[in-house]
Design a protein around this motif. Structure first.
Motif, PDB file in Angstrom:
ATOM      1  N   VAL A 140       0.853  -1.193   0.000  1.00 24.50           N
ATOM      2  CA  VAL A 140       0.000   0.000   0.000  1.00 24.50           C
ATOM      3  C   VAL A 140       0.886   1.239   0.000  1.00 24.50           C
ATOM      4  N   LEU A 141       0.668   2.118  -0.955  1.00 23.11           N
ATOM      5  CA  LEU A 141       1.340   3.419  -0.978  1.00 23.11           C
ATOM      6  C   LEU A 141       0.434   4.393  -0.238  1.00 23.11           C
ATOM      7  N   ALA A 142       0.824   4.725   0.981  1.00 16.75           N
ATOM      8  CA  ALA A 142      -0.103   5.367   1.913  1.00 16.75           C
ATOM      9  C   ALA A 142      -0.573   6.747   1.473  1.00 16.75           C
ATOM     10  N   GLN A 143       0.280   7.511   0.787  1.00 18.17           N
ATOM     11  CA  GLN A 143      -0.066   8.896   0.445  1.00 18.17           C
ATOM     12  C   GLN A 143      -0.384   9.027  -1.042  1.00 18.17           C
ATOM     13  N   ALA A 144      -1.316   9.921  -1.335  1.00 17.76           N
ATOM     14  CA  ALA A 144      -1.689  10.149  -2.732  1.00 17.76           C
ATOM     15  C   ALA A 144      -0.490  10.593  -3.558  1.00 17.76           C
ATOM     16  N   SER A 145       0.442  11.308  -2.933  1.00 19.00           N
ATOM     17  CA  SER A 145       1.627  11.797  -3.641  1.00 19.00           C
ATOM     18  C   SER A 145       2.499  10.664  -4.164  1.00 19.00           C
ATOM     19  N   MET A 146       2.347   9.460  -3.601  1.00 20.44           N
ATOM     20  CA  MET A 146       3.186   8.331  -3.961  1.00 20.44           C
ATOM     21  C   MET A 146       2.685   7.581  -5.191  1.00 20.44           C
ATOM     22  N   ALA A 147       1.509   7.912  -5.673  1.00 20.01           N
ATOM     23  CA  ALA A 147       0.869   7.154  -6.746  1.00 20.01           C
ATOM     24  C   ALA A 147       1.722   6.995  -8.005  1.00 20.01           C
ATOM     25  N   PRO A 148       2.460   8.015  -8.461  1.00 22.13           N
ATOM     26  CA  PRO A 148       3.260   7.826  -9.678  1.00 22.13           C
ATOM     27  C   PRO A 148       4.275   6.695  -9.589  1.00 22.13           C
ATOM     28  N   ALA A 149       4.690   6.337  -8.387  1.00 22.87           N
ATOM     29  CA  ALA A 149       5.643   5.243  -8.213  1.00 22.87           C
ATOM     30  C   ALA A 149       5.051   3.906  -8.626  1.00 22.87           C
ATOM     31  N   GLN A 150       3.739   3.809  -8.606  1.00 20.81           N
ATOM     32  CA  GLN A 150       3.065   2.564  -8.954  1.00 20.81           C
ATOM     33  C   GLN A 150       3.456   2.096 -10.354  1.00 20.81           C
ATOM     34  N   ARG A 151       3.657   3.046 -11.272  1.00 16.84           N
ATOM     35  CA  ARG A 151       3.991   2.711 -12.661  1.00 16.84           C
ATOM     36  C   ARG A 151       5.470   2.387 -12.836  1.00 16.84           C
ATOM     37  N   LEU A 152       6.286   2.651 -11.823  1.00 13.59           N
ATOM     38  CA  LEU A 152       7.733   2.474 -11.946  1.00 13.59           C
ATOM     39  C   LEU A 152       8.248   1.208 -11.279  1.00 13.59           C
ATOM     40  N   THR A 153       7.383   0.509 -10.577  1.00 14.62           N
ATOM     41  CA  THR A 153       7.836  -0.665  -9.833  1.00 14.62           C
ATOM     42  C   THR A 153       8.026  -1.871 -10.747  1.00 14.62           C
ATOM     43  N   ASP A 154       8.927  -2.759 -10.347  1.00 12.13           N
ATOM     44  CA  ASP A 154       9.154  -4.023 -11.050  1.00 12.13           C
ATOM     45  C   ASP A 154       8.606  -5.220 -10.281  1.00 12.13           C
ATOM     46  N   THR A 155       8.137  -5.012  -9.079  1.00 15.59           N
ATOM     47  CA  THR A 155       7.672  -6.105  -8.249  1.00 15.59           C
ATOM     48  C   THR A 155       6.466  -6.801  -8.876  1.00 15.59           C
ATOM     49  N   THR A 156       6.329  -8.090  -8.593  1.00 12.08           N
ATOM     50  CA  THR A 156       5.161  -8.838  -9.042  1.00 12.08           C
ATOM     51  C   THR A 156       4.016  -8.756  -8.033  1.00 12.08           C
ATOM     52  N   LEU A 157       4.276  -8.159  -6.880  1.00 12.05           N
ATOM     53  CA  LEU A 157       3.244  -7.986  -5.864  1.00 12.05           C
ATOM     54  C   LEU A 157       2.269  -6.882  -6.287  1.00 12.05           C
ATOM     55  N   PRO A 158       1.011  -6.972  -5.871  1.00 10.90           N
ATOM     56  CA  PRO A 158       0.093  -5.866  -6.111  1.00 10.90           C
ATOM     57  C   PRO A 158       0.565  -4.607  -5.367  1.00 10.90           C
ATOM     58  N   VAL A 159       0.572  -3.479  -6.063  1.00  8.64           N
ATOM     59  CA  VAL A 159       0.937  -2.201  -5.457  1.00  8.64           C
ATOM     60  C   VAL A 159      -0.266  -1.274  -5.616  1.00  8.64           C
ATOM     61  N   LEU A 160      -0.825  -0.843  -4.500  1.00  8.60           N
ATOM     62  CA  LEU A 160      -2.059  -0.056  -4.515  1.00  8.60           C
ATOM     63  C   LEU A 160      -1.784   1.401  -4.174  1.00  8.60           C
ATOM     64  N   SER A 161      -2.476   2.290  -4.863  1.00  6.53           N
ATOM     65  CA  SER A 161      -2.422   3.718  -4.533  1.00  6.53           C
ATOM     66  C   SER A 161      -3.850   4.242  -4.439  1.00  6.53           C
ATOM     67  N   SER A 162      -3.990   5.435  -3.882  1.00  5.75           N
ATOM     68  CA  SER A 162      -5.329   5.896  -3.501  1.00  5.75           C
ATOM     69  C   SER A 162      -6.049   6.824  -4.478  1.00  5.75           C
ATOM     70  N   PRO A 163      -5.381   7.617  -5.327  1.00  3.34           N
ATOM     71  CA  PRO A 163      -6.121   8.646  -6.076  1.00  3.34           C
ATOM     72  C   PRO A 163      -7.257   8.125  -6.956  1.00  3.34           C
ATOM     73  N   ARG A 164      -7.010   7.120  -7.789  1.00  2.00           N
ATOM     74  CA  ARG A 164      -8.061   6.673  -8.724  1.00  2.00           C
ATOM     75  C   ARG A 164      -9.284   6.097  -8.001  1.00  2.00           C
ATOM     76  N   PRO A 165      -9.121   5.095  -7.121  1.00  2.00           N
ATOM     77  CA  PRO A 165     -10.323   4.577  -6.442  1.00  2.00           C
ATOM     78  C   PRO A 165     -10.961   5.597  -5.510  1.00  2.00           C
ATOM     79  N   GLY A 166     -10.146   6.465  -4.906  1.00  2.00           N
ATOM     80  CA  GLY A 166     -10.709   7.487  -4.031  1.00  2.00           C
ATOM     81  C   GLY A 166     -11.561   8.481  -4.785  1.00  2.00           C
ATOM     82  N   LEU A 167     -11.080   8.916  -5.946  1.00  2.00           N
ATOM     83  CA  LEU A 167     -11.848   9.863  -6.758  1.00  2.00           C
ATOM     84  C   LEU A 167     -13.116   9.206  -7.280  1.00  2.00           C
ATOM     85  N   ALA A 168     -13.042   7.939  -7.644  1.00  2.00           N
ATOM     86  CA  ALA A 168     -14.232   7.241  -8.137  1.00  2.00           C
ATOM     87  C   ALA A 168     -15.320   7.194  -7.070  1.00  2.00           C
ATOM     88  N   ALA A 169     -14.929   6.893  -5.831  1.00  2.00           N
ATOM     89  CA  ALA A 169     -15.910   6.849  -4.746  1.00  2.00           C
ATOM     90  C   ALA A 169     -16.503   8.226  -4.489  1.00  2.00           C
TER      91      ALA A 169
END
Length: 215
Positions: free
Chosen positions: A177-206
């Protein structure tokens, strides 16, 4: 119209881009108060509760049909105060927390601001209790990353966060879990096979749904 309460102006283009891609026609009103995060970090969230309440009142005064707090540190306070508001008040990270609990019982939370760790853990544990799922939460502070964000070097900030995410192994966690919205761009840069979650997209949808439905 949806009002967004930010503690950094850097969030404005992020949420505008998500709105344009996912919710065309949704009108956003951005309210920024950088001092809230700084003081909450120094003195605790209780020290800024009155100011958060005033910010919510301003958001309602703009004609907002819902308010989304995009800061994980003060999100819980905003959500609690929203119980007495005339419009729905949401915290951006709750949908992410629910998704983390659904992804597996072992959750690793990464944050770049220490004050964000406890509120995020509490939120994930709330969602686990709500869903009746077991959860074990580990936390890691990404040392040295915040100085990049504070200086405006968001690319270096995202790379620093991505490296921290890649250092987490599948033997210790099921989801990151990337705790802060500011961290979301890192989601696209990771190489891990683990799920990496960020908050802006699902938060805005809700929040978009709440602005339309009123709850």
């Amino acid at each position: 119209m949806l009002a967004l309460l930010h503690t950094s102006p850097a969030h404005i283009p992020v949420f505008d881009a998500l709105r344009d891609g996912d919710h065309p026609g949704l009108r956003l009103c951005h309210l920024v108060d950088e001092d809230l995060l700084e003081r909450a970090g120094r003195h605790g969230v209780d020290a800024v509760t009155d100011d958060v309440r005033a910010a919510l009142d301003r958001a309602v005064a703009t004609g907002a049909h819902a308010v989304l707090c995009t800061c994980s540190t003060i999100g819980g306070a905003a959500e609690d105060l929203g119980a007495d508001a005339v419009v729905p008040v949401l915290r951006v990270d709750r949908p992410m927390a629910a998704a983390a609990v659904a992804a597996g019982p072992r959750v690793t939370v990464l944050a770049t601001v220490a004050a964000t760790l406890r509120p995020t853990v509490d939120l994930i544990e709330q969602e686990a209790a709500r869903s009746g799922r077991p959860v074990s939460v580990r936390t890691r502070l990404v040392d040295g990353a915040w100085r990049h964000f504070a200086s405006g070097d968001t690319n270096a900030y995202a790379r620093h966060v991505a490296a921290a995410a890649d250092a987490v192994t599948a033997t210790e966690t099921d989801v990151i879990v990337l705790a802060q919205a500011s961290m979301a761009p890192a989601q696209r840069l990771t190489d891990t096979t683990l799920p990496v979650l960020s908050s802006p997209r699902p938060g805005l949808a809700a929040a978009a749904l709440a602005a339309v439905s009123g709850h």
